[in-house]
Scaffold this motif. Sequence first.
Motif, short mmCIF file in Angstrom:
data_model
loop_
_atom_site.label_atom_id
_atom_site.label_comp_id
_atom_site.label_asym_id
_atom_site.label_seq_id
_atom_site.Cartn_x
_atom_site.Cartn_y
_atom_site.Cartn_z
N HIS A 1 -22.10 -27.63 15.18
CA HIS A 1 -22.72 -28.27 16.34
C HIS A 1 -23.20 -27.15 17.25
N GLY A 2 -24.51 -26.92 17.24
CA GLY A 2 -25.07 -25.77 17.92
C GLY A 2 -24.90 -25.81 19.42
N ARG A 3 -25.03 -26.97 20.03
CA ARG A 3 -25.00 -27.05 21.50
C ARG A 3 -23.65 -26.66 22.06
N GLU B 1 -27.45 -32.03 -2.18
CA GLU B 1 -27.39 -33.16 -1.25
C GLU B 1 -26.23 -33.01 -0.26
N MET B 2 -25.21 -32.31 -0.67
CA MET B 2 -24.03 -32.13 0.18
C MET B 2 -24.19 -30.92 1.10
N ASP B 3 -25.21 -30.09 0.85
CA ASP B 3 -25.40 -28.81 1.54
C ASP B 3 -24.17 -27.92 1.35
N ALA B 4 -23.71 -27.88 0.12
CA ALA B 4 -22.53 -27.08 -0.22
C ALA B 4 -22.94 -25.64 -0.53
N ASP B 5 -21.99 -24.74 -0.40
CA ASP B 5 -22.17 -23.34 -0.78
C ASP B 5 -22.10 -23.25 -2.30
N TRP B 6 -23.22 -22.96 -2.94
CA TRP B 6 -23.27 -22.96 -4.40
C TRP B 6 -22.28 -21.97 -5.00
N SER C 1 -18.15 -24.73 14.91
CA SER C 1 -18.38 -24.88 13.48
C SER C 1 -17.05 -24.89 12.75
N ALA C 2 -17.04 -25.53 11.58
CA ALA C 2 -15.82 -25.61 10.78
C ALA C 2 -16.21 -25.91 9.33
N PRO C 3 -15.38 -25.48 8.40
CA PRO C 3 -15.67 -25.75 6.99
C PRO C 3 -15.42 -27.22 6.64
N PHE C 4 -15.97 -27.63 5.49
CA PHE C 4 -15.76 -29.00 5.01
C PHE C 4 -14.28 -29.37 5.02
N ALA D 1 -23.65 -37.51 15.86
CA ALA D 1 -23.81 -36.99 14.50
C ALA D 1 -25.18 -36.39 14.30
N SER D 2 -26.19 -36.87 15.01
CA SER D 2 -27.55 -36.37 14.85
C SER D 2 -27.71 -34.93 15.33
N GLU D 3 -26.75 -34.44 16.13
CA GLU D 3 -26.83 -33.07 16.63
C GLU D 3 -26.12 -32.08 15.71
N ILE D 4 -25.52 -32.58 14.64
CA ILE D 4 -24.75 -31.73 13.74
C ILE D 4 -25.61 -31.29 12.56
N SER D 5 -25.47 -30.04 12.19
CA SER D 5 -26.15 -29.50 11.02
C SER D 5 -25.12 -29.05 10.00
N VAL D 6 -25.57 -28.97 8.73
CA VAL D 6 -24.68 -28.57 7.65
C VAL D 6 -25.39 -27.53 6.79
N ALA D 7 -24.69 -26.47 6.44
CA ALA D 7 -25.22 -25.45 5.55
C ALA D 7 -24.07 -24.69 4.91
N ASP D 8 -24.18 -24.47 3.62
CA ASP D 8 -23.19 -23.65 2.89
C ASP D 8 -21.76 -24.10 3.14
#
Length: 748
Positions: free
Chosen positions: A205-207, A97-102, A211-214, A193-200
Amino acid sequence: MSKIEAISDSPEKKGKWTRRAFIGAGVLAGSALVVGVAVRPGNPIGRLSPMLTDGEDEQLLNAWVKVDADNVVTAVIPHVEMGQGVYTALAQMLADEMDADWNKVHILEAPADQQYVSDSIGRDFLMPDLEVPAFFEPTVAGGILELAQAMGLQFTGGSYSVRATGQRAMRTAGAAAREMLVAAAANEWQVPASEISVADSVITHGRSNRSAPFATFALAAAAQSLPAKPRLKSPADYKIMGKPVPRHDIPAKVDGSAKFGIDADVPGMKYAAVKAPPVVGATVESIDATTAKSMPGVLQILNMGDFVAVIADGYWQAQQALNSIEASYSKTEGDALDQQALFERYAEHLDEAGSDGGDVETEEGDAAQSFAEAITKVEAEYKVPFLAHATMEPMNCTAWVRDGKCYVWSGHQAPVNARQAAADAAGLDFEAVTYHNGYLGGGFGRRAENDTITMAVRLAKAAGYPVKMIWSREEDTVQDHYRPSATSRFQGGLDKDGKAISWSNIHTHLFDPKDAPTVPYYNIAAHKIRKVDVPTQLRFGPWRSVDHSQHGFFIESFVDELAHAAGKDGYAFRRELLAGSPRHLKVLDTAAKMAGWDSPLEDKHGRGIAFVPSFGSIVAQVAEVDMSGTKPRVVKVYVAADPGFVINPDGFTAQMESAIVYGLTAALYGEISIKDGAVQQSNFHDYKMLRINEMPTVEVALINGDHKRLGGGGEPGLPPIAPAVTNAIFAATGTRIRELPISKHDFA
């Protein structure tokens, strides 16, 4: 590689979080489960900070998740690890749910504190289907939290960890943490906030190509509003849930570095062996310790009234000295009780209840009238014995009482209750006790009891130095809190087409869960289920799958008897009973198909089927039994299970397999018998375990039937195995087994 954070053996320190920038999820006093944050200097938030943080100016609000400066996400797990893989499964739910890096997820078991009670279990138990608006959520959650705290409900059991805490708390905590981090990043970058994605564990913010870590936004997230009901993912978006990720606890258990309760090592520690009176309720009247006093290493010999203890430099010295002590015990009303007399007492109570007595548990239609009108009538009585838990790790506890404080080391399924029991035994306040929980070498409900905690603290208080108390296997066997024995009687009626139209059942005892004797999933128009309570002096306690362990055998044995009376095989008959329940039918059909239900078998082989929904999961099993020898040999077991959604397929499969080992052991051999008020069994020579050469091949099929309502994994695999095996024995031999264990019967 992900890891589990360990807790120090020092009585002065717990395992602590060492980074200042983290996000915590929890419950504000009287409000909803939300995501809180590390509190900035000057904001006084209570008792948990000294346990879980470093630095006088760092405080904590009931945290479930943190992000440190190295971008490591730590999941705080409010349940214990006793081999079921709950650390990993719950961390998967939070991290997904957090889109954390396992690969950068760590795990910390929550401390034994009221702030970490399992309020999610309380909610799942009291009002599982209640949905309320976000604005009202704080009131509901706050009320349930207060109730859970009053009960000391920090508990691992009943297959609640994933289906309650995981679904309601860990997923919510992860989703809320993600929303707060995204909001903090959006504010910092001045983007929607709707333009932001989260992964690992990276926010992008692609546009703007940023990018930055948690960790970059952990403290800034403190300024964001706290979402009471964050948006949870749908299964199509899962990245970690549903995957067979390796368990966090396995490496340490393989290399020997894992710390179980029995591994506690405290400077100056001595060892205690104990022996209680063989009959429950008796006291120690006198002891002759002449020989023990002169044995090497012996430090103290104590008559504690309800048990005798020897404290020595080493455990073997203590146990050998204890074995040399002769004790006399007080007389009790239970001294004359034996196994046969107990079952006769059950029969008397059932007879007295007749056709209308006892407590009605559930009733629909007129079962008596339908039975009277039935073309075919079937009646049967079944019996099961007391069962011990026989955990691999002997019962143990280490305690040290000094300077108005009490320190305890053990492995317990309910750490808050263990801490309170230690406080009561030491005569101290709850806050004066520091409780360290290790891995549990098997629990099965036995380690939910407080007897070992209380005894160890009493000994440490009397001794004046730290004491590690270890029960011998003999003591564990004769002083258990047993799965109750029981008798169950059935009447069933069939119409001219062999359809079940009446179902009546009366049985002894009912503990948990209350739905264990019921059959709402079977399409039987008229049914009535009753119970009678029968007093006995033995201690009862939860045992893996609790009352389903008895009633699974009772119900599925009688269903097979009805099928035989109807001239139908057990699979076809159950299909008729499950008509209109496609989810249930899919599980039953899957198990039958796996086993090749209609395919020919070797000579003197039989197949049996059983179907038991329990703990929110639906499980069907088919057992193949070889009856060519002098005793049954279970060759294969096929399992189909639908827990709603399988969080970790490898872990869930292992739970099905382990439940079969535990349940098959009980079905074949398990029996605690009573003579002169005392347990007759003492160790594995007369309380047998399934041996490796007796283990059948097990195949497991997993079905995701309802991702919104998850079921359990640790308990539901056990109830079907006994009836599947006994039904297979009947198919091969025509001999119906109505009393367990199977070893009581002669197949020569």
